[in-house]
Design an enzyme around this catalytic site. Structure first.
Site, PDB file in Angstrom:
ATOM      1  N   ARG A 120      -1.490  -0.054  -9.673  1.00  0.00           N
ATOM      2  CA  ARG A 120      -0.379  -0.959  -9.968  1.00  0.00           C
ATOM      3  C   ARG A 120      -0.880  -2.392 -10.119  1.00  0.00           C
ATOM      4  O   ARG A 120      -2.002  -2.711  -9.707  1.00  0.00           O
ATOM      5  CB  ARG A 120       0.628  -0.918  -8.803  1.00  0.00           C
ATOM      6  CG  ARG A 120       1.074   0.494  -8.441  1.00  0.00           C
ATOM      7  CD  ARG A 120       1.258   0.647  -6.937  1.00  0.00           C
ATOM      8  NE  ARG A 120       1.540   2.042  -6.567  1.00  0.00           N
ATOM      9  CZ  ARG A 120       2.757   2.553  -6.469  1.00  0.00           C
ATOM     10  NH1 ARG A 120       3.799   1.770  -6.646  1.00  0.00           N
ATOM     11  NH2 ARG A 120       2.921   3.813  -6.173  1.00  0.00           N
ATOM     12  N   GLY A 176       0.814  -1.204   0.000  1.00  0.00           N
ATOM     13  CA  GLY A 176       0.000   0.000   0.000  1.00  0.00           C
ATOM     14  C   GLY A 176       0.849   1.255   0.000  1.00  0.00           C
ATOM     15  O   GLY A 176       2.076   1.220   0.063  1.00  0.00           O
ATOM     16  N   ASP A 231       4.472  -4.419  -7.401  1.00  0.00           N
ATOM     17  CA  ASP A 231       3.835  -3.234  -6.821  1.00  0.00           C
ATOM     18  C   ASP A 231       4.421  -1.938  -7.385  1.00  0.00           C
ATOM     19  O   ASP A 231       3.907  -0.860  -7.072  1.00  0.00           O
ATOM     20  CB  ASP A 231       3.956  -3.244  -5.295  1.00  0.00           C
ATOM     21  CG  ASP A 231       5.389  -3.386  -4.817  1.00  0.00           C
ATOM     22  OD1 ASP A 231       5.933  -4.488  -4.966  1.00  0.00           O
ATOM     23  OD2 ASP A 231       5.963  -2.408  -4.299  1.00  0.00           O
ATOM     24  N   ARG A 253       4.080   5.941   1.980  1.00  0.00           N
ATOM     25  CA  ARG A 253       4.516   7.326   2.157  1.00  0.00           C
ATOM     26  C   ARG A 253       3.990   8.222   1.042  1.00  0.00           C
ATOM     27  O   ARG A 253       4.585   9.238   0.714  1.00  0.00           O
ATOM     28  CB  ARG A 253       6.044   7.407   2.238  1.00  0.00           C
ATOM     29  CG  ARG A 253       6.789   6.891   1.038  1.00  0.00           C
ATOM     30  CD  ARG A 253       8.288   7.134   1.213  1.00  0.00           C
ATOM     31  NE  ARG A 253       9.045   6.502   0.143  1.00  0.00           N
ATOM     32  CZ  ARG A 253      10.362   6.617   0.018  1.00  0.00           C
ATOM     33  NH1 ARG A 253      11.040   7.342   0.881  1.00  0.00           N
ATOM     34  NH2 ARG A 253      10.999   6.012  -0.966  1.00  0.00           N
TER      35      ARG A 253
END
Length: 489
Positions: free
Chosen positions: A183, A90, A254, A93
């Site tokens: 993604r 996930g 990812d 940042r």
């Protein structure tokens, strides 16, 4: 032109169910200072670059103050990292502020990268350091200048808040733009957690927003055609990377864009001396993401995506057929790009061998990849010798190849001036070499952002001759040949 107060947000991703994201407010950190703004990216939003002079500009693009219409969220995804599946990753940042729609109807997701903790930060702090932020800021725009699909960089804001890495560093926030940041890993997350209905809804959302030509097809056919298009875009993207000598460094699933964009600039590197096995990531001990492995990894990642989509695309034969098209699509794009770099206007038997033998010469003698191709732009058919010859230790080997090359050009009636101009539009003079980025970073850390600005202007027009640009085309000095970048970069 728009002001900060009248950007047109239409946050369709934030209207998906809560399973797709968490609502997270940015977390202010230190005192923000605007370090640089990119007028070319402002134009994508119809944003007046003069808005950067506002007192609240740095506040809004560092998370200290909200943008009207923004709905900050962090999206959830999973992914294969160095071949190992990680069940939940996930936006650790990055915060998606929302989707700005410009006057042309284009949709641009706006993200703050480095704005604080999210539920997906794992053991991280949600911050970004100045050095890595400058690298992404410069490289995303450099890739766009090269004509390669990529996220874009709007502005760079520094803060005086500390960030703890190997040492205490300065924090920064990057605002980046893309039509979508979805993604491969978004689909893996829902597939591996047994929620195919969520993967299906996300697929239909992505298709409706970004693949409208497929919208009228029946569901099964639409999703299969969409996957086939993702395969084609990925094949084309990696062929473009290979043609300009770009190594991504962390091709985890990812970090693979569903739109075929270059996404997430961490330990990247452009080739200096041509070494096919070049590893740009100090953390990549096994060389999984070495330069010459990128095409294979592209296929592997697409296979992982196909596996994630299998529960929502009933025609598995269509998935396999699309994946089987990857290799020929990649090879066709690569060959076309490399032939263009040699100035070949037609396709003839023996062209592939001619290209590969040129690459073999570069590799054998460790010649500079970018400068080697750029030097070929100056070759004249009637010249007795070429200046590049003096840089090749085995001049007979170069002469033999050059004789074949000039004969091939004569066979298609190539005209020097026309071909040379065409090649200069194909072979860049400037790429973001690691030592150039490092020089800009060190000066910025000392408070001088002038080098970031100068370098950015050169990289945004990498095929042009810049009057003061000779230093930016130079091969790296000794210290610049051994810069180590890692996943923390």
């Amino acid at each position: 032109m728009r002001t900060l107060d009248d950007l047109a947000f239409d946050n369709t991703y934030a209207r998906l169910p809560d399973a797709y994201f968490s609502r997270v407010a940015p977390q202010p950190h230190g005192r923000p200072t605007l370090l640089h703004v990119n007028p070319a990216a402002c134009a994508l939003l119809d944003l007046d670059p003069a808005e950067a002079a506002r007192d609240d500009f740095a506040l809004r693009f560092s998370g200290h103050a909200p943008l009207p219409g923004a709905e900050p969220i962090a999206t959830v995804y999973a992914g294969h990292q160095f071949g190992v599946y990680v069940p939940q990753l996930g936006d650790g940042r990055a915060l998606l502020l929302g989707e700005v729609v410009n006057a042309r109807g284009e949709r641009w997701e706006m993200q703050l990268k480095g704005a604080g903790l999210t539920p997906y930060s794992r053991m991280g702090d949600g911050r970004a350091v100045l050095r890595s932020t400058i690298r992404e800021y410069l490289c995303s725009e450099a890739m766009h200048g090269l004509g390669i699909p990529t996220t874009r960089a709007l502005c760079l804001v520094g803060t005086d808040g500390p960030v703890y890495r190997e040492t205490v560093e300065t924090a920064a926030v990057l605002t980046r733009l893309a039509p979508s940041h979805v993604r491969f890993g978004h689909f893996e997350f829902f597939s591996y957690t047994g929620r195919p209905e969520h993967a299906a809804r996300l697929a239909d959302h992505v298709i409706a927003q970004h693949f409208p030509a497929l919208a009228g097809l029946p569901e099964a056919e639409r999703r299969a055609a969409w996957y086939a298009e993702v395969v084609r875009r990925t094949a084309r993207l990696i062929a473009q990377w290979q043609a300009v000598g770009f190594a991504h460094g962390v091709m985890n699933t990812d970090n693979m864009s569903i739109l075929g964009l270059t996404l997430d600039y961490g330990p990247f590197g452009f080739l200096d001396a041509y070494r096919p096995g070049f590893i740009c990531n100090h953390s990549d001990d096994a060389g999984r993401y070495a330069f010459d492995q990128q095409p294979r990894v592209g296929w592997w990642n697409l296979a992982a995506l196909a596996n994630a989509l299998a529960p929502i695309i009933a025609d598995h034969d269509a998935l396999r057929a699309a994946l089987d098209d990857y290799a020929p699509a990649y090879l066709a794009h690569r060959q076309a790009l490399l032939a263009a770099k040699l100035g070949l206007a037609e396709t003839r038997d023996g062209d592939e061998e001619l290209v590969e033998d040129w690459l073999a010469l570069l590799a054998r003698f460790g010649l500079d990849y970018t400068n080697g191709f750029r030097a070929l732009c100056e070759l004249a058919l009637d010249a007795e010798r070429h200046a590049l010859r003096d840089h090749v230790p085995d001049r007979e080997a170069f002469d033999a190849w050059a004789a074949r090359y000039t004969a091939r050009l004569r066979a298609e009636g190539s005209v020097d001036a026309e071909r040379q101009a065409r090649m200069r539009r194909t072979n860049p003079k400037y790429v973001l070499r690691n030592y150039l980025a490092q020089t800009a970073i060190e000066r910025a850390q000392a408070g001088d952002l002038g080098e970031v600005d100068r370098l950015l202007r050169v990289l945004q027009a990498p095929f042009d001759e810049h009057p003061d640009g000779a230093a930016y085309a130079a091969e790296p000095p000794d210290w610049g040949r051994h810069i180590a970048v890692s996943c923390s970069s």
